[in-house]
Design a protein around this motif. Structure first.
Motif, PDB file in Angstrom:
ATOM      1  N   LEU A   1       0.824  -1.214   0.000  1.00 30.38           N
ATOM      2  CA  LEU A   1       0.000   0.000   0.000  1.00 30.38           C
ATOM      3  C   LEU A   1       0.858   1.264   0.000  1.00 30.38           C
ATOM      4  O   LEU A   1       0.338   2.370  -0.131  1.00 30.38           O
TER       5      LEU A   1
ATOM      6  N   ARG B   1      -6.481  -1.038  11.143  1.00 31.23           N
ATOM      7  CA  ARG B   1      -7.142  -1.308   9.857  1.00 31.23           C
ATOM      8  C   ARG B   1      -7.881  -0.085   9.336  1.00 31.23           C
ATOM      9  O   ARG B   1      -8.537  -0.184   8.304  1.00 31.23           O
TER      10      ARG B   1
ATOM     11  N   TRP C   1      -9.564   2.661   7.438  1.00 37.56           N
ATOM     12  CA  TRP C   1      -9.506   2.802   5.970  1.00 37.56           C
ATOM     13  C   TRP C   1      -8.895   4.133   5.543  1.00 37.56           C
ATOM     14  O   TRP C   1      -8.467   4.235   4.398  1.00 37.56           O
ATOM     15  N   TYR C   2      -8.852   5.126   6.361  1.00 31.72           N
ATOM     16  CA  TYR C   2      -8.138   6.354   5.998  1.00 31.72           C
ATOM     17  C   TYR C   2      -6.629   6.136   6.162  1.00 31.72           C
ATOM     18  O   TYR C   2      -5.841   6.514   5.295  1.00 31.72           O
TER      19      TYR C   2
ATOM     20  N   HIS D   1      -5.379   4.072   3.294  1.00 40.22           N
ATOM     21  CA  HIS D   1      -5.576   4.578   1.927  1.00 40.22           C
ATOM     22  C   HIS D   1      -4.319   5.302   1.460  1.00 40.22           C
ATOM     23  O   HIS D   1      -3.856   6.234   2.110  1.00 40.22           O
TER      24      HIS D   1
ATOM     25  N   VAL E   1      -4.460   9.239   1.313  1.00 35.75           N
ATOM     26  CA  VAL E   1      -4.882  10.044   2.457  1.00 35.75           C
ATOM     27  C   VAL E   1      -3.720  10.184   3.441  1.00 35.75           C
ATOM     28  O   VAL E   1      -3.174   9.193   3.905  1.00 35.75           O
TER      29      VAL E   1
ATOM     30  N   TYR F   1      -9.279  11.764   9.738  1.00 37.95           N
ATOM     31  CA  TYR F   1     -10.433  11.897   8.843  1.00 37.95           C
ATOM     32  C   TYR F   1     -11.647  11.113   9.331  1.00 37.95           C
ATOM     33  O   TYR F   1     -12.769  11.374   8.916  1.00 37.95           O
TER      34      TYR F   1
ATOM     35  N   GLY G   1     -15.623  11.800   9.139  1.00 38.51           N
ATOM     36  CA  GLY G   1     -15.852  11.056   7.902  1.00 38.51           C
ATOM     37  C   GLY G   1     -16.667   9.796   8.156  1.00 38.51           C
ATOM     38  O   GLY G   1     -17.622   9.807   8.932  1.00 38.51           O
ATOM     39  N   LEU G   2     -16.275   8.720   7.471  1.00 44.01           N
ATOM     40  CA  LEU G   2     -16.984   7.445   7.616  1.00 44.01           C
ATOM     41  C   LEU G   2     -16.347   6.680   8.775  1.00 44.01           C
ATOM     42  O   LEU G   2     -15.183   6.297   8.707  1.00 44.01           O
TER      43      LEU G   2
ATOM     44  N   ARG H   1     -17.915   3.949  10.854  1.00 41.40           N
ATOM     45  CA  ARG H   1     -18.690   2.840  11.414  1.00 41.40           C
ATOM     46  C   ARG H   1     -17.829   1.820  12.147  1.00 41.40           C
ATOM     47  O   ARG H   1     -18.312   1.094  13.014  1.00 41.40           O
ATOM     48  N   TYR H   2     -16.549   1.725  11.781  1.00 39.13           N
ATOM     49  CA  TYR H   2     -15.684   0.730  12.425  1.00 39.13           C
ATOM     50  C   TYR H   2     -14.733   1.362  13.446  1.00 39.13           C
ATOM     51  O   TYR H   2     -13.772   0.725  13.865  1.00 39.13           O
TER      52      TYR H   2
END
Lengths: 230, 329
Positions: B39, B117, B119-120, B123, B126, B137, B141-142, B144-145
């Motif tokens: 990544l 883990r 996701w920002y 990524h 980011v 973020y 931002g998102l 949920r986890y």
């Protein structure tokens, strides 16, 4: 759509090839090609079965190395329905405290016309059901609205069905005769997939008493739906 | 992925010297390190291969407890009969992780030291707070986890499900570095983002996590680990809970307990509030329920993760009762 697109042309080509073989057999059998019947390994004169030749003997009369013929897929015949019909059932188990849904069993009953290869047709349904379980419970593209990026673009974050998420799948075919093409075969790419998520959604509704109106049916949505119960 | 070289040190002291250098990263099972390389989140010049160091291998049960070499595979932890019997939460947690293929590669040390883990964070485009950027973020931002407890200024959750189980059973980590060795309670090894948002633990440059030591469980102690996931195969926990409960047989009075949560906070989250609810009391479903409520009393959910509060209550209650061997009505 591969099978209904290709098999009518293949069947027509095979019919043309058969006509060529009958024309090769006709002089040797002293009959018109239209009077000869080809069945199994034998070419036989219809009104005098004692006049006959084996398939191998007919092939020996082929000039050169091979015989070829062409066929095409003609427009579908009018007056027949061309859509598949089917229904799917799902049995789910919901952990009512955690909101986690597990699909235990899916029964898929389909009329996709003539089934040419039962193994691959069944496999098509299995695959459609698996992707349908993912569609119902897991898969979604999560976009960050401010950054404009998909935040789950990897095989780790984008959730696909795994082995333990696979339900017991029962596939039944109901082969209703259909004359809209010369093989009676219908396209069968999507039906098993499309119906699965709807069946799972209805089963979850039946289990918890309230519908979850968006996919995927994730635990947070199940818990939120259950909170709206009176 | 950047070009890198792999060095295999001759001994532990050599490994520590190499890892003290800039751009040197330890390689054990490689499960997380290779992902981070691919990544582009890390770009080390050198990977220091720890796999040949004998001090990092082995499972040794004994009267003084259990020693788990840092290179012990999760699969071995899950299946070891002594661990299953005496440290049930640890083997349960190892069995819940990832997939059989990954459990055959992934190590105890790698599991404890894996990066979040988020996701920002993962990524490549980011640049978040954890990577030296100016913001988390996930906060707006998102999320949920993300974290419901202990968050800020970063809101990651610690991904290890083994760590809460080990902490519930009082584990410590033995760490060898360039200037000697130290032993630290695993509970104190993990650090909150308020201390430093760029790391999740107290491992210093040049230090190698050599082994995890578990003391013998307290008399009458039983343990359990449960987690909730969206998928049953190959998914990260939404919430997990490890519990150790030591009680007197007949009266069921709890003498000692530890409740440690997974995936709710930037570190494995011990809940003394929940422990207080059951210690000194005869354990029943009502007590366990109160402990579950206590776990989330200080929770601050973000926009998308309030569901984790309900989940945490349930999992804490179920895990406590499972550890104690009490069937719910």
């Amino acid at each position: 759509m591969t099978t209904p697109s290709t098999t009518p042309a293949v069947r027509q080509a095979a019919a043309h090839l058969k006509e060529k073989l009958l024309r090769l057999a006709a002089p040797a059998l002293g009959a018109e090609p239209s009077d000869i019947e080809a069945r199994n390994d034998l070419f036989q004169v219809r009104f005098d079965p004692s006049r006959k030749m084996s398939f191998a003997d007919v092939c020996r009369r082929i000039p050169g190395d091979s015989l070829s013929a062409e066929g095409e897929r003609v427009p579908n015949y009018e007056g027949y329905r061309r859509d598949q019909a089917g229904c799917q059932f799902a049995e789910v188990e919901v952990d009512a405290e955690l909101g986690i849904v597990r699909v235990l069993r899916v029964v898929a009953v389909h009329d996709a016309g003539q089934i040419i290869d039962p193994l691959t047709a069944r496999s098509q349904v299995n695959g459609g059901v698996l992707m349908g379980v993912g569609y119902a419970l897991f898969e979604t593209r999560r976009m960050d609205p401010r950054l404009g990026i998909m935040v789950n673009p990897t095989m780790d974050d984008y959730k696909l069905v795994g082995p333990l998420d696979v339900p017991e799948i029962e596939v039944r075919f109901v082969e209703v005769a259909n004359g809209f093409n010369n093989t009676g075969v219908m396209g069968f790419g999507e039906p098993a997939h499309v119906a699965t998520a709807a069946a799972i959604g209805c089963a979850v509704y039946d289990a918890i008493g309230v519908p979850v109106r968006s996919l995927p049916i994730t635990p947070d949505r199940v818990l939120a739906a259950m909170e709206t119960r009176a | 992925m950047n070009r890198f070289e792999v060095l295999t040190p001759a001994d532990l002291a050599h490994a520590a010297r190499l890892l003290a250098r800039q751009g040197h990263v330890a390689l054990a099972g490689g499960v997380d390190v290779i992902d981070l390389l691919k990544l582009g989140i890390i770009a080390p010049a050198t990977l220091v291969n720890l796999k040949n160091l004998p001090e990092l291998h082995g499972i040794e049960p004994g009267p003084r407890g259990l020693r788990l070499g840092a290179l012990t595979k999760l699969h071995e932890v899950a299946e070891h009969p002594f661990i299953r019997e005496h440290y049930t939460a640890v083997s349960d947690a190892a069995r819940e992780a990832a997939t059989p293929q990954i459990r055959n590669l992934a190590t105890v040390g790698g599991n404890l030291l894996q990066r979040p883990r988020c996701w920002y964070f993962r990524h490549p485009d980011v640049n978040c707070l954890k990577k030296g950027g100016d913001r988390c973020y996930a906060l707006t931002g998102l999320n949920r986890y993300h974290a419901i407890l202990g968050g800020g200024p970063s809101f990651i959750v610690h991904p290890s499900n083994l760590a809460p189980a080990l902490i519930a059973l009082g584990a410590s980590a033995r760490i060898v570095g360039p200037s000697g060795e130290r032993s630290v309670e695993l509970e104190k090894f993990f650090t909150l983002p308020s201390v430093d948002p760029k790391r999740e633990n107290d491992l210093k440059p040049g230090e190698v996590l050599v082994e995890v030591n578990l003391p013998p469980p307290p008399a009458g102690a039983k343990s359990a680990y449960l987690e909730a996931r969206e998928k049953q195969s190959f998914d990260w926990p939404l919430v997990g809970a490890a519990a150790m409960v030591a009680s007197d047989g007949a009266s069921r009075t709890v003498r000692d307990a530890r409740i440690v949560l997974c995936a709710v906070a930037p570190i494995p989250w011990r809940s003394p509030e929940a422990e207080k609810e059951i210690i000194g009391h005869p354990l029943d479903a009502e007590r366990a329920r109160a402990a579950g409520e206590a776990c989330v009393r200080g929770a601050h959910p973000l926009a998308d993760n309030a569901y984790k509060i309900a989940m945490t209550k349930v999992l804490a209650r179920r895990t406590i009762l499972k550890a104690a061997g009490i069937e719910e009505a």
